[in-house]
Scaffold this active site. Structure first.
Site, PDB file in Angstrom:
ATOM      1  N   LEU A   1      -7.497  -8.374  -3.224  1.00 47.10           N
ATOM      2  CA  LEU A   1      -6.803  -7.089  -3.101  1.00 47.10           C
ATOM      3  C   LEU A   1      -5.374  -7.324  -3.575  1.00 47.10           C
ATOM      4  CD1 LEU A   1      -7.948  -5.761   0.416  1.00 47.10           C
ATOM      5  CD2 LEU A   1      -8.746  -5.000  -1.826  1.00 47.10           C
ATOM      6  N   ASP A   2      -4.813  -6.381  -4.323  1.00 43.10           N
ATOM      7  CA  ASP A   2      -3.450  -6.599  -4.795  1.00 43.10           C
ATOM      8  C   ASP A   2      -2.460  -6.443  -3.644  1.00 43.10           C
ATOM      9  OD1 ASP A   2      -2.379  -3.870  -4.636  1.00 43.10           O
ATOM     10  OD2 ASP A   2      -3.631  -3.403  -6.357  1.00 43.10           O
ATOM     11  N   ILE A   3      -1.214  -6.815  -3.896  1.00 48.84           N
ATOM     12  CA  ILE A   3      -0.211  -6.914  -2.839  1.00 48.84           C
ATOM     13  C   ILE A   3       0.024  -5.583  -2.116  1.00 48.84           C
ATOM     14  CG2 ILE A   3       1.720  -6.493  -4.432  1.00 48.84           C
ATOM     15  CD1 ILE A   3       3.319  -8.570  -2.757  1.00 48.84           C
TER      16      ILE A   3
END
Length: 280
Positions: free
Chosen positions: A135-137
């Protein structure tokens, strides 16, 4: 954090313990294909690892490994400058569900010193947590971790069609034509992509609208890019389901829980793995 029972280890599996001086604790000389053992340790997919072996990038007991070779417990494996010792699995396979907060990066170490998804997880001895996907930041929600590399790889492999469901808040005017285009498919910079399902969800006001949408792949920022292709801005994004695993409301942000035996069995069956209990 969790007292739920753990899944039992699979009979006859080899794992890798980190360190040149690690000891193989088992007495039985189990033997398995090298690429399978590397995949079990979460070092990549079987196909990618077979290619790395063919390219001469893996050593066993100081010698360049050969395609199709097997290793046994006690053998030393070198890959990417790291040394591992093959050993029979002595600990049960474990699976965690984690509710990722915003601001954490999906990596083991971050050169910028930002918090990582591994910081809050329980420490392991003789094993390591393998993240199932990324999952991206700025994306929150469901992430899974396991000590079983084969289970992780099968969940992520496109052939098993594990759908990912997201709750997304978009800013802008959404009409039926947009929804139909997103379900039919649009061309992104890395190829065609689409949502297999989109449903409007309660909440939001003005130009902010909530939707639940489903994708079948784990491509980088795919959900955000699909909505942005229609001139919309994603202001909130949260993964709420991965295959048969749901993020429940009792698991608060930044917390984890360990799966029980029945949950792991269901998850394993989804990707064609059948847990085999050790005798005794």
């Amino acid at each position: 954090m969790s007292d739920t029972p753990r899944n039992k280890p699979t009979l006859g599996k080899l794992s890798l313990k980190r360190g040149a001086d690690a000891e193989a604790s088992d007495t039985a000389k189990l033997e398995e294909r090298l690429h399978k053992v590397l995949a079990q340790a979460g070092l990549g997919s079987r196909r990618a690892l077979e290619q790395r072996i063919a390219d001469g990038l893996v050593k066993v007991n100081g010698e360049v490994a050969q395609t199709g070779m097997s290793i046994k417990s006690g053998d030393r494996v070198e890959l990417d400058g790291k040394t591992f010792v093959a050993s029979a699995l002595s600990e049960p396979a474990r699976v965690l569900i984690y509710n990722k907060p915003e601001g954490e990066v999906t990596t083991r170490e971050d050169p910028e010193g930002r918090p990582t998804i591994f910081d809050a997880l329980p420490r392991l001895k003789g094993a390591r947590w393998i993240a199932v996907g990324r999952l991206d930041i700025n994306t929150t929600g469901l992430l899974m971790f396991t000590t079983d590399g084969e289970l992780a790889n099968r969940q992520m492999h496109p052939s098993n069609e594990m759908d990912r469901e997201y709750a997304v808040r978009v800013r802008g005017e959404v009409d039926e034509e947009m929804i139909e285009r997103l379900k039919a498919g649009v061309v992104l910079e890395d190829g065609p992509a689409r949502f297999t399902d989109i449903k409007e969800a309660p909440g939001g006001e003005g130009f902010n609208h909530w939707y639940h949408c489903v994708v079948m792949e784990g491509r980088n920022r795919e959900v955000r890019r699909l909505w942005e292709s229609q001139g919309l801005v994603v202001s909130r994004l949260k993964r709420v389901r991965f295959g048969p695993v749901f993020l429940t409301s009792d698991l608060t942000m930044g917390r984890w829980r360990e799966m029980g035996q029945r949950e792991v069995d269901i998850l394993s069956a989804e990707v064609g793995l059948t847990p085999i209990a050790l005798p005794g």
